[in-house]
Design an enzyme around this catalytic site. Structure first.
Site, PDB file in Angstrom:
ATOM      1  N   ASP A  43       3.144 -49.909  10.629  1.00  0.00           N
ATOM      2  CA  ASP A  43       3.305 -49.732   9.189  1.00  0.00           C
ATOM      3  C   ASP A  43       3.645 -51.060   8.527  1.00  0.00           C
ATOM      4  O   ASP A  43       4.653 -51.684   8.853  1.00  0.00           O
ATOM      5  CB  ASP A  43       4.427 -48.720   8.912  1.00  0.00           C
ATOM      6  CG  ASP A  43       4.515 -48.348   7.447  1.00  0.00           C
ATOM      7  OD1 ASP A  43       3.812 -47.417   7.036  1.00  0.00           O
ATOM      8  OD2 ASP A  43       5.284 -49.006   6.716  1.00  0.00           O
ATOM      9  N   TYR A  48       5.343 -57.213   2.453  1.00  0.00           N
ATOM     10  CA  TYR A  48       6.041 -57.693   3.649  1.00  0.00           C
ATOM     11  C   TYR A  48       5.578 -59.084   4.070  1.00  0.00           C
ATOM     12  O   TYR A  48       6.255 -59.749   4.857  1.00  0.00           O
ATOM     13  CB  TYR A  48       5.821 -56.744   4.830  1.00  0.00           C
ATOM     14  CG  TYR A  48       6.270 -55.320   4.612  1.00  0.00           C
ATOM     15  CD1 TYR A  48       7.030 -54.947   3.502  1.00  0.00           C
ATOM     16  CD2 TYR A  48       5.920 -54.336   5.521  1.00  0.00           C
ATOM     17  CE1 TYR A  48       7.422 -53.636   3.310  1.00  0.00           C
ATOM     18  CE2 TYR A  48       6.315 -53.019   5.339  1.00  0.00           C
ATOM     19  CZ  TYR A  48       7.059 -52.671   4.230  1.00  0.00           C
ATOM     20  OH  TYR A  48       7.433 -51.359   4.056  1.00  0.00           O
ATOM     21  N   LYS A  73       0.153 -51.050   2.064  1.00  0.00           N
ATOM     22  CA  LYS A  73       0.509 -50.534   0.740  1.00  0.00           C
ATOM     23  C   LYS A  73       0.214 -51.573  -0.344  1.00  0.00           C
ATOM     24  O   LYS A  73       0.351 -52.779  -0.099  1.00  0.00           O
ATOM     25  CB  LYS A  73       2.011 -50.192   0.687  1.00  0.00           C
ATOM     26  CG  LYS A  73       2.511 -49.372   1.867  1.00  0.00           C
ATOM     27  CD  LYS A  73       4.027 -49.218   1.829  1.00  0.00           C
ATOM     28  CE  LYS A  73       4.552 -48.632   3.120  1.00  0.00           C
ATOM     29  NZ  LYS A  73       4.532 -49.608   4.237  1.00  0.00           N
ATOM     30  N   HIS A 106       2.991 -48.325  -3.105  1.00  0.00           N
ATOM     31  CA  HIS A 106       4.312 -48.623  -2.546  1.00  0.00           C
ATOM     32  C   HIS A 106       5.453 -47.989  -3.349  1.00  0.00           C
ATOM     33  O   HIS A 106       6.418 -47.478  -2.780  1.00  0.00           O
ATOM     34  CB  HIS A 106       4.501 -50.146  -2.473  1.00  0.00           C
ATOM     35  CG  HIS A 106       5.437 -50.576  -1.399  1.00  0.00           C
ATOM     36  ND1 HIS A 106       5.297 -51.764  -0.718  1.00  0.00           N
ATOM     37  CD2 HIS A 106       6.538 -49.999  -0.873  1.00  0.00           C
ATOM     38  CE1 HIS A 106       6.271 -51.894   0.169  1.00  0.00           C
ATOM     39  NE2 HIS A 106       7.038 -50.827   0.093  1.00  0.00           N
TER      40      HIS A 106
END
Length: 285
Positions: A43, A48, A73, A106
């Site tokens: 994930d 990120y 996302k 997100h």
């Protein structure tokens, strides 16, 4: 590993590996270890900044792409039709894959809470629907959406999200949102399934972990599974990665489940989609 079956009949591993802050964006060793430990659902998210490292880890793992489940996302500041299309292409390039297994919105609204989130969500979802219908992603869903966000989305679109990823752990079970999703056949995923330090040091949970001869982290992951929630634990230790997958040899008894479900609030991150983030001291950490 067993799988959950999403509403569109896509199978997904019942435990995923969360990658937020598990890599600095350039080092793929941690993710490669996670694959070695047995994780097949990875994930990530554009936010990120580790998609390239994950792509490298996948290539170096030797595991066939079709055996892995990759989720990313679109970030809250990049919502909108064109941004979503553009960021999806960027995600594919960074991951080194021709398709995603799952693509999520997100957050339901941008950080500036004064901005009208409704048209942004609809434009974003329209782009995601097109990607799904074109076969470029096997499932589309949301993250951190509450019932009123989902209701608005469903009133104006034709494809229902297959998942909703939200904070879920002992002491913060978001019962209303989880029940709402369950009634619609939306699979709930748990980011932060072990909560914060306060959860791992909760005396009652420590007592239960001793009873079942497992770690508190294992207890939290098993708790999520018995609630029908898909947990996304994180770790940088290979030993703990393996331990977090080893949760199928015990079952939490009924009354113990009830006691976990009725714990007072603890371990909350302070994140709420319609509010400013709360500081840690206010959350009791």
């Amino acid at each position: 590993m067993d799988t959950f079956t999403l509403a569109n009949q896509v199978e997904i591993p019942v435990i995923g590996f969360g990658t937020y802050k598990t890599t600095d964006g350039s080092d793929c060793a941690v993710v490669r270890q996670a694959i070695e430990a047995g994780y097949r659902y990875l994930d990530t998210a554009a936010f990120y900044e580790n998609e390239e490292a994950i792509g490298q880890a996948v290539r170096e793992s030797g595991v066939a792409r079709e055996e892995l489940f990759l989720c990313s996302k679109v970030w809250r500041e990049r919502m909108g039709y064109e941004n979503t299309q553009e960021d999806f292409e960027s995600t594919l390039e960074k991951l080194g894959t021709e398709y995603l297994d799952l693509y999520l919105i997100h957050w339901p609204r941008p950080k500036d809470l004064s901005v009208d989130w409704k048209p942004l969500v609809l434009d974003t979802w329209r782009a995601m629907e097109e990607l799904y219908l074109a076969g470029r992603v096997r499932g589309i869903g949301v993250s951190n959406f509450l019932p009123h966000h989902l209701n608005y989305l469903m009133e104006h679109t034709s494809i229902l999200p297959v998942v909703d990823q939200m904070e879920f752990h002992p002491g913060y079970i978001q019962k209303t949102a989880v029940d709402f999703c369950r009634n619609l056949g939306i699979q709930v995923m748990a980011w932060s399934p072990m909560g914060r330090t306060r959860v791992l040091k909760e005396p009652f949970l420590m007592e239960l972990a001793k009873k079942y001869q497992v770690s508190v982290a294992q207890l939290c992951i098993r708790f999520a599974l018995q609630c029908g929630v898909l947990p996304l634990p994180k770790s940088s230790s290979l030993e703990r990665m393996r331990q977090n997958l080893d949760v199928f040899g015990f079952e939490i008894e009924r009354d113990d489940m009830y006691q976990i479900l009725t714990l007072p609030q603890l371990g909350w991150s302070g994140e709420h989609p319609d509010r400013e983030r709360m500081p840690a001291q206010v959350c009791g950490e």
